[in-house]
Design a protein around this motif. Sequence first.
Motif, PDB file in Angstrom:
ATOM      1  N   ILE A  12      54.173  47.299  17.717  1.00 61.44           N
ATOM      2  CA  ILE A  12      54.451  46.459  18.682  1.00 61.44           C
ATOM      3  C   ILE A  12      54.576  47.061  20.081  1.00 61.44           C
ATOM      4  CG2 ILE A  12      55.092  44.299  17.083  1.00 61.44           C
ATOM      5  CD1 ILE A  12      58.121  45.217  17.955  1.00 61.44           C
ATOM      6  N   ASP A  13      54.469  46.223  21.090  1.00 67.41           N
ATOM      7  CA  ASP A  13      54.968  46.957  22.349  1.00 67.41           C
ATOM      8  C   ASP A  13      56.449  46.785  22.561  1.00 67.41           C
ATOM      9  OD1 ASP A  13      52.281  46.946  23.214  1.00 67.41           O
ATOM     10  OD2 ASP A  13      52.390  44.854  23.938  1.00 67.41           O
ATOM     11  N   CYS A  14      56.783  47.877  23.361  1.00 67.77           N
ATOM     12  CA  CYS A  14      58.208  47.988  23.719  1.00 67.77           C
ATOM     13  C   CYS A  14      58.889  46.869  24.398  1.00 67.77           C
ATOM     14  CB  CYS A  14      58.287  49.466  24.100  1.00 67.77           C
ATOM     15  SG  CYS A  14      60.280  49.878  24.427  1.00 67.77           S
ATOM     16  N   TYR A  15      58.403  46.967  25.837  1.00 67.21           N
ATOM     17  CA  TYR A  15      59.090  46.232  26.773  1.00 67.21           C
ATOM     18  C   TYR A  15      58.041  45.104  27.602  1.00 67.21           C
ATOM     19  CZ  TYR A  15      62.303  45.129  30.950  1.00 67.21           C
ATOM     20  OH  TYR A  15      63.000  44.697  31.923  1.00 67.21           O
ATOM     21  N   ALA A  16      58.569  43.999  27.795  1.00 67.37           N
ATOM     22  CA  ALA A  16      57.807  42.765  28.288  1.00 67.37           C
ATOM     23  C   ALA A  16      58.618  42.364  29.536  1.00 67.37           C
ATOM     24  CB  ALA A  16      57.335  41.691  27.427  1.00 67.37           C
ATOM     25  N   GLY A  17      58.035  42.169  30.777  1.00 63.47           N
ATOM     26  CA  GLY A  17      58.664  41.765  31.936  1.00 63.47           C
ATOM     27  C   GLY A  17      57.681  40.992  32.559  1.00 63.47           C
ATOM     28  N   GLN A  18      57.806  40.729  33.964  1.00 67.46           N
ATOM     29  CA  GLN A  18      56.899  40.116  34.889  1.00 67.46           C
ATOM     30  C   GLN A  18      56.613  40.891  35.927  1.00 67.46           C
ATOM     31  OE1 GLN A  18      60.472  38.622  34.465  1.00 67.46           O
ATOM     32  NE2 GLN A  18      59.523  38.017  32.473  1.00 67.46           N
ATOM     33  N   PHE A  19      55.253  41.508  35.798  1.00 72.07           N
ATOM     34  CA  PHE A  19      54.983  42.674  36.783  1.00 72.07           C
ATOM     35  C   PHE A  19      53.413  41.991  37.451  1.00 72.07           C
ATOM     36  CE2 PHE A  19      57.550  44.604  33.478  1.00 72.07           C
ATOM     37  CZ  PHE A  19      58.502  44.960  34.412  1.00 72.07           C
ATOM     38  N   ALA A  20      52.998  40.899  37.188  1.00 77.75           N
ATOM     39  CA  ALA A  20      51.802  40.421  37.807  1.00 77.75           C
ATOM     40  C   ALA A  20      52.397  40.345  39.705  1.00 77.75           C
ATOM     41  CB  ALA A  20      51.444  39.001  37.558  1.00 77.75           C
ATOM     42  N   SER A  21      51.305  40.377  40.359  1.00 80.34           N
ATOM     43  CA  SER A  21      51.383  40.597  41.698  1.00 80.34           C
ATOM     44  C   SER A  21      51.872  39.179  42.311  1.00 80.34           C
ATOM     45  CB  SER A  21      50.472  41.193  42.542  1.00 80.34           C
ATOM     46  OG  SER A  21      50.702  41.077  43.834  1.00 80.34           O
ATOM     47  N   TYR A  22      53.355  38.805  42.175  1.00 74.28           N
ATOM     48  CA  TYR A  22      53.988  37.396  42.315  1.00 74.28           C
ATOM     49  C   TYR A  22      55.405  37.660  42.654  1.00 74.28           C
ATOM     50  CZ  TYR A  22      56.106  36.082  38.215  1.00 74.28           C
ATOM     51  OH  TYR A  22      56.929  36.129  36.814  1.00 74.28           O
ATOM     52  N   GLU A  23      56.201  36.710  42.947  1.00 74.68           N
ATOM     53  CA  GLU A  23      57.653  36.689  42.991  1.00 74.68           C
ATOM     54  C   GLU A  23      58.413  37.221  41.977  1.00 74.68           C
ATOM     55  OE1 GLU A  23      61.168  36.221  45.175  1.00 74.68           O
ATOM     56  OE2 GLU A  23      59.100  36.309  45.822  1.00 74.68           O
ATOM     57  N   GLY A  24      57.794  37.237  40.903  1.00 81.55           N
ATOM     58  CA  GLY A  24      58.425  37.776  39.658  1.00 81.55           C
ATOM     59  C   GLY A  24      58.564  39.293  39.837  1.00 81.55           C
ATOM     60  N   LEU A  25      57.738  39.942  40.393  1.00 89.50           N
ATOM     61  CA  LEU A  25      57.458  41.474  40.608  1.00 89.50           C
ATOM     62  C   LEU A  25      58.411  41.659  41.391  1.00 89.50           C
ATOM     63  CD1 LEU A  25      56.106  43.992  39.894  1.00 89.50           C
ATOM     64  CD2 LEU A  25      54.440  43.519  41.535  1.00 89.50           C
TER      65      LEU A  25
END
Length: 428
Positions: free
Chosen positions: A193-206
Amino acid sequence: MASLISKAVLSKAAVLATAATLLTLTACSSDSGSSDAASENADGRGPITYVEGKDTTETGVVRQIIDEWNAANPDEQVTFKEQSNDADQAHDDLVQHLQAEQSDYDVMALDVIWTAEFAAKGWLTPLEGEFALDNAGILPATVESATYNGTQYAAPKNTNGGLLFYRSDLVPTAPATWDELTASCTIAVENNIDCYAGQFASYEGLTVNTSEIINAHGGSFVAEDGKTPTVDSPEARAGLQALVTAFETGVIPAQDTTFKEPESQQAFEDGQALYLRNWPYVYGTASKEGSAVAGKYSVAPLPGVTGVGTSTLGGYNAAISAFSENKATAADFLRFLQGEQAQRIIAEGALPPVLTSLYDDPALIAEMPYLPALKASIENAVPRPVTPFYPAVSKAVQDNTFAAIKGEKSVDQAITDMQAGIESAGSN
């Protein structure tokens, strides 16, 4: 067209334009960001209107609070003006009313990133003197989010902070530092499985995710004046480098550059990520039927360099319009919003309160087991850049971080360009 206008008219227009410019400059140069209107009607009492986005809580938090106030204050009733659930539409509605200096919006719920913008334009009543609030017992980071250029302009109402969700069936103890987290990614590899998930699209979450890692390394974006850029520093470079390295080494998979909150949440709930950075609401959704991680996850504060990391704040601040005709009532309503009665209603509606003591309440913890972790998160939180030019500042952060994590810019170039973007934000 100009050739058809007489020189006299042109001269008059030039004088008017110059006068308007001087008035604008005078207003913008005010240290307090207040206008003459902010000091008027200070003793005004009577009915007021409270304005906030659509109340989507199951328990109807806003209406409960207003009903409690109205029952105790028959001569100073509060009417709830419910706005759109769309943040941009709510923001624009407030701007239209305030630009027109209308008095029909007395107390307004402001997204934490709007407070400095509205204060700098002279639209808010400074909370000093007879309007000063007692912030004892209120989470300090939330007060900071309501403060611009050294003056408090709003009352923190409800807040939010980032949390680390982790697979407790695979990781018995949450990592305390970022280095511990990255070292444990071998567990993710072993389980495919993947290690870490976050919000990294180019929007406010980044901007949020970038702020958290840069703040955790001791960096910042703007000075207290909300205008002077401060991101060109060794600390900010170290923070951005840690993020870039995580992408380069696979700690954060490349696909995360398309992730916003729902995509990252789904990856974790599908059992495809060992760790997830997200907001407290995931604690409930991850336990629902269909989640692959139900009963297999826990929550902790975000990890930092040497211990608890630095969360970004969400939430809302309540402010008094400079044009309100009943400011004394409005100020009392702010105090009521921060009192235990209203704050408990907020907490029971599953919104994080700003009153520190409620995070230690056994009954609330039984309902929301993530509260102790959220308390630690918010106690170590830093607001997003407090600036009247937030949209432009956020864009500078997003654009340059996105280029860096995609490998299109070096960390040095991204920070240099971020500094330049923030510096020019006020002229956009």
